[in-house]
Structures are given as C-alpha cells and as structure tokens.
Design a protein around this motif. Structure first.
Motif: not given
Length: 448
Positions: A337-339, A379-381, A388-390, A395-398
């Motif tokens: 939601e934030l992203l 797993r959840g996050y 959100v990428i879909e 978002v390119k990395g974590y």
C-alpha cells in the motif's frame, strides 16, 4: 489451501543491510575519531541495557567471515555504511588513511565474492568534533559532509556503483534533535526542523559530487524511513490526523526531493520553527536521483491526539494483529500500500527496499535458531513486494534488515533483527532458519 508462487524479475537484487556503529566495534582503533554515538552510548541512562557499540559484532576484525556468510546466503548486494569519524577523525581536515583502507579492502573482498557494495555515506554517526560546533543545526556541517563524500568517492568510486547519501534523515532529525531518544540527545523541535533541512541540503549537494567522481554507470539515491498511516476509525478527525501523519512522516522529505518544495501544509510549521534557508536551497535539494531507497517497517493506526505536537497525532494498537519485539504491527500488505502511494504521487523511476525486517526474541537451540515468526514475516512481506512489482511499481531490489543481530541503537542488544544470530560473548555467528529461507528464496528468485 493451495500456495501461490510469487516470482521476481530476473535482474532483481537480493541483499541485506547493516550500519557501521551497529556492527563494527573498534570504536577507538586505527585512528578513528569519536562519533556522537560513541558519546551518547557512553553516557549513563541513554541505552536500555547500558551497553555501547564499542565491540558490537566486532565486524572491523571479522569482516572476511561476515562476507563469507553473505556468500553462503547467496546475497547479490550488501548495503553497509561508512563511519565518517573513521575517515575524518575531526569531521574535516586530515584524512585517516587506515580508515579508508578498511573500506577499500571490504569493497574489494565483496567484489571478489560477486557481491555488489551499496554504500551509505551517513547512517547517523556524525563525528563528535562537528557536533561540538553545532552538529547538523550548523549549516557548515553540510559542506563538511560534501567534502567527506568527495573523499570517499575519490577512493571507492572506481568500484562502487551504488551510493546512498543519507539513511533516514527523519530519524536523525526527530529522534536525535527533537525527542532526544538518539544521539546527540537533544529535545528541541525547532532544531529537528533545521536539521531535516540541512540533511536534505547535504544530500542535494553531494549527489553531483558522487556522480562526477564515480564510474559513469554509478547510481546515487537516498534512503527514507516511510510509514503507512491508516485512520483508526471512520471519523473525519481520524482521517485528518492520518493526513497529518503522512505529512510529518513521509511528505516532509519526499516532497522537497521530488517536487522541489516543502508541502504547502508544512510551511506554517516551518515558519513557526523559524527555519533558516536560502532561496536556492530548494533547487539543490531536488537534484535528480537515480533511485529512492525505502525503509519500511511500520503501519500506524492513527487518530487525533497530543503526540508529536504541533502535528498532534495518537497511535492506537490493532487488537487483532501480531506485533514484533519492537511493538510494530505485522501487516504485510502495508508495504504494498505504501509503495503504491509513493509511486503514484512521486513517480520515482527506481525503488530499492533498502530496509525491511523484524525483531523477535530468538532462542539458540543446539546451534540452530528456529525463528518461525521471522520466517513467516519474510514470506508475507516479500510476497507483497512481488505483487507490487506486478502492479507496475519499479522495485528493483530488497535488502533485509539486518544481515546479523547487532547494537540496536537506544535498545542496545535487547532486540534481534538478524538473519544471522550473534552470540555477543563469543562472537560466534549462526545462520537462523530465516537466513536459510532467504537463501532458498534468492536461489529460486520467488517466494510462496
């Protein structure tokens, strides 16, 4: 119930993050100067368990072992910060070559192990010598930071391709200068407002310096602590308080970076707090960045209240939710939601999740740490990041926070965030179940 596999793009960067004061130790070794965190942690009553970062994870001496752990987990990238006082013991002037040599060796060792360094120049450990001259309240500190950034880029810019100017300027300003919970321990909201501005200015001036002194493909960004606010009830007062939460926690820093001005609703507060600024500052702060680093941990349920005056909020707990050891709600969809909100409003061309993670009370059992709550959290996050990428957010990395358990600022060693368990008495490292899961997720480039 059938599980769904959430896949990530082929070029997605999987990493973990740390910060210099939290892991390095060696606080007075090889010419390093004092930082504000050295001073703060040594002052009685400031740290929950009375501890300091004097030794921490002893990473200054165990860095080769720690890089081997990163390789074992399969990290593509490692985000770490440089201790300014290790490079410039007085914050400016004479350079300490031993300090530069340490990071030079670390960068080479990472690259030798196919791990990309993501370098944060400032993660809150201002040299004490600069604090003695007013710290971040003093505009002169801005130029000192820019000079320091140039020194680092001159030494590492031929190999480092990812620069983060500042980590969480909101926290440095509000907790350090406004609420007194972090170094240097001041309680003055007017100072916090000025510090926030000077940090943004330091970032803006450092961006072109880092670009000029690095390889052409290098990218420069900043990491912000962003939190989601949700009205605690259906009242208009709660909705208005949630808007103020977004203004105070997020837009205060996002707006000047991406839109070239502070939010209009912020101006009365800036005037009341007598912010000192120059007409040209806004354009400097809005220097184009290559990516936005998002540090996401918290969803707040918000209502009108008397916390954080003059913003006036109150946070309430969700009786149906799980909470981490930091008393932060486990709400995985919050990161999505934030992203989505940030992407829609500010349109960054590239986002890295530069921090996300959870503290739980880990227990060591025969050389294993079965941290089931963190496994579930991860797993959840990560599933929500994949979703959100879909949805088109770039978002390119974590980067999981943190690679290993460490000195958790004012909480000392009472909170464990790591993928790797650290026995602080023996300095033994043990990869937790969450670290083993992360290894599997990286190898498959997907999460269930």
């Amino acid at each position: 119930m059938a599980t769904k596999q959430v896949k990530f793009p082929d070029d997605f960067v999987w990493g973990a993050a740390t910060a210099s004061y939290q892991i390095e130790g060696a606080w007075d070794v090889d010419g390093k100067g004092l930082s504000i965190w050295d001073t703060f942690a040594h002052a009685p009553g400031k740290i929950k368990d009375g501890s300091t970062g004097d030794i921490a994870c002893n990473h200054y001496f165990k860095w080769r072992e720690d890089v081997s752990l990163m390789k074992k987990i399969g990290l593509h990238g490692y985000r770490f910060s440089i201790a300014w006082a290790r490079i410039l013991p007085d914050g400016l002037g004479k350079v300490n070559q031993d300090g530069l040599d340490f990071y030079d060796r670390l960068v080479d060792w990472l690259l030798d192990h196919d791990i990309d360094p993501y370098v944060t120049l400032y993660h809150w450990d201002l040299p004490q010598a600069l604090q003695d001259k007013g710290g971040w309240v003093n505009r002169d500190t801005v130029q000192a930071f820019v000079d320091y950034a140039g020194i680092i880029a001159d030494r590492l810019g031929d190999r480092v391709r990812h620069w983060i100017t500042l980590n969480e300027p909101w926290v440095a300003a509000v907790l350090g200068y406004g609420l007194g919970e972090h170094a240097p321990g001041h309680k003055n909201l007017g100072e916090a407002i000025q510090v926030g501005h000077n940090l943004l200015l330091a970032h803006g001036l450092a961006v072109p310096v880092l670009r000029e002194r690095s390889e052409p493909e290098a990218e420069v960004g900043i990491s912000l602590s962003l939190s989601l606010g949700t009205p605690a009830d259906d009242s208009s007062a709660a909705r208005e308080a949630t808007n103020r939460h977004d203004l105070f926690m997020n837009r205060w820093f996002l707006h000047p970076l991406f839109k070239g001005s502070y939010p209009e609703e912020m101006e009365p507060i800036l005037g009341m707090m007598q912010l000192k600024r120059e007409p040209e500052d806004a354009a400097v702060i809005a220097a184009p960045i290559d990516f936005l680093g998002v540090n996401y941990y918290i969803r707040h349920l918000v209502k009108d209240g008397d916390e954080f005056p003059p913003v006036n909020l109150q946070f309430v707990k969700n009786p149906e939710a799980k909470y981490t050891d930091m008393d932060w709600e486990v709400y995985p969809q919050g990161i999505r939601e934030l992203l989505l909100e940030v992407s829609k409003e500010y349109k960054p061309t590239k986002i890295y999740i530069t921090e996300n993670g959870a503290a739980f009370a880990d227990t060591l059992e025969e050389d294993r740490v079965h941290d089931t709550e963190r496994v579930e959290y991860l797993r959840g996050y990560l599933a929500e990041v994949g979703k959100v990428i879909e949805q088109g957010v770039p978002v390119k990395g974590y980067f999981y926070w943190s690679l290993m358990d460490n000195f958790e600022w004012a909480w000392g060693y009472t909170k464990r965030f790591g993928l790797v368990y650290v026995d602080y008495d023996t300095q033994k490292r043990i990869v937790k179940d969450s670290g083993l899961l992360y290894k599997e997720i990286i190898a498959l480039n997907s999460v269930e």
